[in-house]
Design an enzyme around this catalytic site. Structure first.
Site, mmCIF file in Angstrom:
data_model
loop_
_atom_site.group_PDB
_atom_site.id
_atom_site.type_symbol
_atom_site.label_atom_id
_atom_site.label_comp_id
_atom_site.label_asym_id
_atom_site.label_seq_id
_atom_site.Cartn_x
_atom_site.Cartn_y
_atom_site.Cartn_z
ATOM 1 N N GLY A 34 18.619 63.126 -10.119
ATOM 2 C CA GLY A 34 17.519 63.261 -9.413
ATOM 3 C C GLY A 34 16.810 62.106 -8.753
ATOM 4 N N SER A 36 14.592 58.754 -7.732
ATOM 5 C CA SER A 36 13.702 57.885 -8.595
ATOM 6 C C SER A 36 12.122 58.516 -8.845
ATOM 7 C CB SER A 36 13.539 56.540 -7.865
ATOM 8 O OG SER A 36 13.030 55.708 -8.797
ATOM 9 N N GLY A 37 11.728 58.441 -10.126
ATOM 10 C CA GLY A 37 10.473 59.057 -10.384
ATOM 11 C C GLY A 37 10.395 60.313 -10.662
ATOM 12 N N SER A 38 11.659 61.091 -10.356
ATOM 13 C CA SER A 38 11.669 62.560 -10.741
ATOM 14 C C SER A 38 11.279 62.734 -12.071
ATOM 15 C CB SER A 38 12.691 63.153 -10.040
ATOM 16 O OG SER A 38 14.077 62.629 -10.859
ATOM 17 N N GLY A 39 11.728 62.115 -13.178
ATOM 18 C CA GLY A 39 11.486 62.273 -14.585
ATOM 19 C C GLY A 39 12.683 62.370 -15.415
ATOM 20 N N LYS A 40 13.814 61.800 -14.799
ATOM 21 C CA LYS A 40 15.335 61.575 -15.497
ATOM 22 C C LYS A 40 14.873 60.894 -16.949
ATOM 23 C CE LYS A 40 17.452 59.427 -12.305
ATOM 24 N NZ LYS A 40 16.185 59.034 -11.402
ATOM 25 N N SER A 41 14.438 59.677 -17.038
ATOM 26 C CA SER A 41 14.417 59.070 -18.198
ATOM 27 C C SER A 41 13.389 59.459 -18.943
ATOM 28 C CB SER A 41 13.955 57.513 -17.836
ATOM 29 O OG SER A 41 14.680 57.009 -16.923
ATOM 30 N N SER A 108 22.519 59.258 -9.597
ATOM 31 C CA SER A 108 23.900 59.623 -9.275
ATOM 32 C C SER A 108 23.716 60.630 -8.024
ATOM 33 C CB SER A 108 24.272 60.770 -10.439
ATOM 34 O OG SER A 108 23.499 61.259 -11.195
HETATM 35 N N1 LIG Z 1 18.127 50.745 -3.677
HETATM 36 C C1 LIG Z 1 17.896 51.561 -4.967
HETATM 37 N N2 LIG Z 1 17.896 52.746 -4.865
HETATM 38 C C2 LIG Z 1 17.522 53.554 -5.951
HETATM 39 N N3 LIG Z 1 17.103 52.973 -7.206
HETATM 40 C C3 LIG Z 1 17.133 51.740 -7.100
HETATM 41 C C4 LIG Z 1 17.197 51.036 -6.059
HETATM 42 N N4 LIG Z 1 17.137 49.454 -6.345
HETATM 43 C C5 LIG Z 1 16.693 49.702 -7.623
HETATM 44 N N5 LIG Z 1 16.736 50.762 -8.167
HETATM 45 C C6 LIG Z 1 16.333 51.038 -9.491
HETATM 46 O O1 LIG Z 1 17.835 51.367 -10.353
HETATM 47 C C7 LIG Z 1 17.617 52.605 -10.729
HETATM 48 C C8 LIG Z 1 18.858 53.454 -10.195
HETATM 49 O O2 LIG Z 1 19.802 53.193 -10.951
HETATM 50 P P1 LIG Z 1 20.924 54.187 -11.020
HETATM 51 O O3 LIG Z 1 22.282 53.292 -11.752
HETATM 52 O O4 LIG Z 1 20.600 55.496 -11.638
HETATM 53 O O5 LIG Z 1 21.699 54.541 -9.488
HETATM 54 S S1 LIG Z 1 22.608 55.317 -9.024
HETATM 55 O O6 LIG Z 1 23.034 56.553 -9.926
HETATM 56 O O7 LIG Z 1 23.956 54.606 -8.847
HETATM 57 O O8 LIG Z 1 22.444 55.890 -7.493
HETATM 58 C C9 LIG Z 1 16.261 53.467 -10.612
HETATM 59 O O9 LIG Z 1 15.742 54.020 -11.587
HETATM 60 P P2 LIG Z 1 15.096 55.296 -11.485
HETATM 61 O O10 LIG Z 1 13.445 54.938 -10.855
HETATM 62 O O11 LIG Z 1 14.732 55.567 -13.035
HETATM 63 O O12 LIG Z 1 15.932 56.381 -10.929
HETATM 64 C C10 LIG Z 1 15.330 51.974 -9.989
HETATM 65 O O13 LIG Z 1 14.677 51.522 -10.850
HETATM 66 N N1 LIG Z 2 6.641 67.360 -15.916
HETATM 67 C C1 LIG Z 2 7.058 66.028 -15.910
HETATM 68 N N2 LIG Z 2 8.402 65.702 -16.341
HETATM 69 C C2 LIG Z 2 8.683 64.261 -16.154
HETATM 70 N N3 LIG Z 2 7.932 63.340 -15.851
HETATM 71 C C3 LIG Z 2 6.909 63.655 -15.500
HETATM 72 C C4 LIG Z 2 6.215 64.933 -15.468
HETATM 73 N N4 LIG Z 2 4.987 64.981 -15.153
HETATM 74 C C5 LIG Z 2 4.897 63.493 -14.894
HETATM 75 N N5 LIG Z 2 5.774 62.910 -15.162
HETATM 76 C C6 LIG Z 2 5.813 61.090 -15.018
HETATM 77 O O1 LIG Z 2 6.598 60.994 -13.794
HETATM 78 C C7 LIG Z 2 7.091 59.427 -14.171
HETATM 79 C C8 LIG Z 2 8.840 59.741 -14.086
HETATM 80 O O2 LIG Z 2 9.266 58.578 -14.321
HETATM 81 P P1 LIG Z 2 10.758 58.451 -14.851
HETATM 82 O O3 LIG Z 2 10.970 59.249 -15.976
HETATM 83 O O4 LIG Z 2 10.870 56.920 -15.006
HETATM 84 O O5 LIG Z 2 11.753 58.937 -13.609
HETATM 85 P P2 LIG Z 2 13.184 58.562 -13.215
HETATM 86 O O6 LIG Z 2 13.776 58.285 -14.599
HETATM 87 O O7 LIG Z 2 13.442 59.820 -12.665
HETATM 88 O O8 LIG Z 2 12.963 57.507 -12.331
HETATM 89 C C9 LIG Z 2 6.876 59.133 -15.582
HETATM 90 O O9 LIG Z 2 5.717 58.220 -15.472
HETATM 91 C C10 LIG Z 2 6.317 60.592 -16.245
HETATM 92 O O10 LIG Z 2 5.266 60.260 -17.097
#
Ligand SMILES: Nc1ncnc2c1ncn2[C@@H]1O[C@H](COP(=O)(O)OS(=O)(=O)O)[C@@H](OP(=O)(O)O)[C@H]1O
Ligand SMILES: Nc1ncnc2c1ncn2[C@@H]1O[C@H](COP(=O)(O)OP(=O)(O)O)[C@@H](O)[C@H]1O
EC number: 2.7.1.25
Length: 199
Positions: A34, A36-41, A108
């Site tokens: 999903g 970035s910020g969708s909630g994967k981690s 991904s």
């Molecule tokens: N250009 C760009 N696009 C997307 N994300 C970025 C980028 N640069 C740095 N980041 C940070 O790296 C995290 C994503 O790394 P991934 O290994 O999951 O990415 S990928 O699957 O290879 O596309 C991603 O983590 P999440 O926010 O948890 O998704 C970001 O923190």
């Molecule tokens: N229902 C929910 N499920 C997952 N995360 C949520 C939800 N509601 C709010 N959040 C917040 O959204 C953010 C998601 O961040 P993160 O898990 O780092 O996303 P990702 O790994 O996809 O970048 C966190 O701050 C989390 O607390």
């Protein structure tokens, strides 16, 4: 592409099945994908936590962490994301072979790369979890301030803004994180594992 030759595969005397029997559950990968910020981690860790409390053997592989070590040589251009996902697929496969339930948290973004990983596993061991959340909600959360930087042109190839995200066509599980709470999402995933007799 394999560059080495003269290699011989050695089978372990302890099989994956032996390890699963010892653990009392099957092993698999829950592949969270999903924006970035969708909630994967958050969800990968919450599911790991729930499994640990059930005395299951589990482990989280997280994009940011893996890019600090194993994949620190990779950027965010398309070929490097592809290599990132290929390596994680191989690592996840080893962990599943060792009997663990692996949760992975990588954007991904490319369907073909996720399908390549799916093909590394037998049926039912690769469970794609689409962490579905509208980009405006992800951007509103912006837990690391990355969307703000990307909008300001400080991060090139940022997924959803200047690089594509291809949503899964047929994920095993879809979680709308703008609709479900974290605990509702964890319950949905644990129920899936129970229905499939992994737990
Ligand atoms: N250009 C760009 N696009 C997307 N994300 C970025 C980028 N640069 C740095 N980041 C940070 O790296 C995290 C994503 O790394 P991934 O290994 O999951 O990415 S990928 O699957 O290879 O596309 C991603 O983590 P999440 O926010 O948890 O998704 C970001 O923190
Ligand atoms: N229902 C929910 N499920 C997952 N995360 C949520 C939800 N509601 C709010 N959040 C917040 O959204 C953010 C998601 O961040 P993160 O898990 O780092 O996303 P990702 O790994 O996809 O970048 C966190 O701050 C989390 O607390």
């Amino acid at each position: 592409m394999r560059k080495s030759t003269n290699l011989t595969w050695h089978n372990s005397t302890i099989t994956k099945h032996d390890r699963q029997s010892l653990n009392g559950h099957k092993s698999c990968v829950l592949w969270f994908t999903g924006l970035s910020g969708s909630g994967k981690s958050t969800l990968a860790n919450a599911v790991d936590h729930a499994l640990h409390h059930k005395h299951c053997k589990s482990y989280v592989l997280d994009g940011d962490n893996i890019r600090h070590g194993l994949n620190k040589d990779l950027s965010f251009k398309k070929e490097d994301r592809q290599e990132n996902i290929r390596r994680i697929g191989e690592v996840a496969k080893l962990f599943v072979d060792s009997g663990l339930i692996v949760t992975t948290a990588f954007i991904s973004p490319f369907r073909e790369d996720r399908e390549t990983v799916r093909r590394m596993f037998p049926d039912h061991e690769f469970i794609e979890v689409f962490v579905d959340c509208p980009i405006d909600v992800c951007e509103g959360r912006d837990p690391k301030g990355l969307y703000k930087k990307a909008r300001n042109g400080e991060i090139p190839n940022f997924t959803g803004i200047s690089s594509p995200y291809e949503a899964p066509a047929r994920p095993e599980i879809t979680i709308r994180t703008d609709e479900l709470s974290i605990s509702q999402s964890v319950d949905k995933i644990i129920s899936y594992l129970q229905t499939k007799k992994i737990l």
